[in-house]
Scaffold this active site. Structure first.
Site, PDB file in Angstrom:
ATOM      1  N   TYR A 135       0.865  -1.175   0.000  1.00  0.00           N
ATOM      2  CA  TYR A 135       0.000   0.000   0.000  1.00  0.00           C
ATOM      3  C   TYR A 135       0.900   1.223   0.000  1.00  0.00           C
ATOM      4  O   TYR A 135       1.565   1.522   1.002  1.00  0.00           O
ATOM      5  CB  TYR A 135      -0.911  -0.038   1.226  1.00  0.00           C
ATOM      6  CG  TYR A 135      -1.896   1.112   1.376  1.00  0.00           C
ATOM      7  CD1 TYR A 135      -2.003   2.141   0.455  1.00  0.00           C
ATOM      8  CD2 TYR A 135      -2.751   1.166   2.481  1.00  0.00           C
ATOM      9  CE1 TYR A 135      -2.902   3.173   0.607  1.00  0.00           C
ATOM     10  CE2 TYR A 135      -3.663   2.194   2.656  1.00  0.00           C
ATOM     11  CZ  TYR A 135      -3.733   3.198   1.712  1.00  0.00           C
ATOM     12  OH  TYR A 135      -4.626   4.229   1.874  1.00  0.00           O
ATOM     13  N   LYS A 163      -1.757  -1.440  -3.889  1.00  0.00           N
ATOM     14  CA  LYS A 163      -2.759  -0.378  -3.855  1.00  0.00           C
ATOM     15  C   LYS A 163      -1.976   0.928  -3.803  1.00  0.00           C
ATOM     16  O   LYS A 163      -1.205   1.159  -2.871  1.00  0.00           O
ATOM     17  CB  LYS A 163      -3.667  -0.482  -2.628  1.00  0.00           C
ATOM     18  CG  LYS A 163      -4.757   0.594  -2.632  1.00  0.00           C
ATOM     19  CD  LYS A 163      -5.008   1.215  -1.296  1.00  0.00           C
ATOM     20  CE  LYS A 163      -5.884   2.446  -1.477  1.00  0.00           C
ATOM     21  NZ  LYS A 163      -6.168   3.126  -0.208  1.00  0.00           N
TER      22      LYS A 163
END
Length: 303
Positions: A135, A163
């Site tokens: 992330y 992400k």
């Protein structure tokens, strides 16, 4: 090509009771709304105030999400913190509770070298007994994971995707081109304003916080994207942009989360309680945002 992880993933708010415990009833309401629109939840992400939620309540949240999830919902669980052994422990606890994948940010106290970033994620991937995703969110960690590091980590058998919430068109485009045809690695765009564009370019998924309040629009966006109806996808982008402006414009990230909870409270989904150090909006701000949201709902029929 259907990848293991793809689609619309909403980083859900953490609904809180007045005593700062997780509101389990609200968890059920939120996940049910997402399930009705074929959307998956990311619990304990940035939108979920993850850095402020203690271990006990984090585990209660994941357990509740797993218990009430829809038949085909995938549970993404966020990992945020600075103590690596604690993150490994928490990640394994989430997997044991039934989370399908953990999504980990960089530890944010020290600025890390690229080599340290890589070593951190390898430690997680080697010791967490379930899928791990990277992330990248420069807005909170003050660091950007270099794409060369992402590429090397993408080859780890237990790292399944990225992400990325960095506001960088070139970076987004490069990631999509690099991983579009990789069956074992997914790219999720965490930049809400680029949801439609990233899907058209070939992103595997999107992670829009605005999906908390208008999940139906993202459900429709997903359907139209699968059909290749890009004009319709752009239409839903424009509608969701209106909503995003309502709670994000001229606010810090923390203030925008408080505003998002106000809007959701107006829809009878959750309370407005924020976990300290974040605070609720003033009565005047609350009144204004509800009035503006009501106006836009009437004008655009967005709900």
């Amino acid at each position: 090509m259907q990848k293991r992880f793809s689609g619309v993933v909403v980083p859900v708010i953490t609904p809180l009771n007045k005593d700062f415990t997780v509101d389990i009833t609200a968890v059920g309401l939120i996940l049910n709304q997402l399930a009705q629109n074929n959307i998956d939840p990311l619990v304990l992400g940035t939108t979920g105030e993850s850095s402020s939620i203690n271990e006990q309540e984090s585990l209660r949240f994941v357990q509740a999400a797993v218990t009430v999830k829809g038949t085909h919902q995938t549970i993404y669980a966020g990992l945020v913190g600075n103590q690596v052994s604690d993150l490994i422990k928490r990640g394994n606890q989430y997997i044991d509770l039934g989370a399908d994948v953990v999504v980990a940010t960089l530890p944010a106290y020290y600025i890390l070298t690229p080599e340290q970033m890589e070593a951190f994620y390898i430690q997680l991937a080697d010791h967490i007994k379930g899928p791990v995703m990277l992330y990248n969110i420069k807005a909170t960690t003050q660091m950007s994971i270099p794409l060369a590091v992402v590429e090397r980590l993408s080859k780890h058998p237990n790292i399944w995707g990225l992400k990325d919430s960095e506001r960088d068109i070139e970076r987004m485009t490069t990631c999509i081109e690099t991983y579009r045809d990789r069956e074992d690695f997914s790219y999720f765009c965490g930049w809400g304003a680029q949801s439609a564009n990233s899907l058209q370019l070939g992103a595997d998924g999107i992670v829009p916080s605005t999906g908390n309040i208008v999940p139906s629009l993202y459900g429709k966006m997903k359907q139209e994207a699968l059909l290749g109806n890009w004009d319709a996808v752009q239409h839903y982008q424009e509608l969701t942009d209106i909503v995003a402006i309502l709670y994000q414009q001229d606010r810090t990230l923390g203030q925008s989360l408080a505003a998002l909870k106000v809007m959701m409270h107006g829809e009878k989904t959750c309370n407005t309680t924020m976990m300290p150090p974040l605070t609720e909006l003033s009565a005047r701000e609350t009144e204004l945002i509800i009035a503006k949201f009501d106006y836009y709902k009437k004008r655009t029929a967005i709900i």
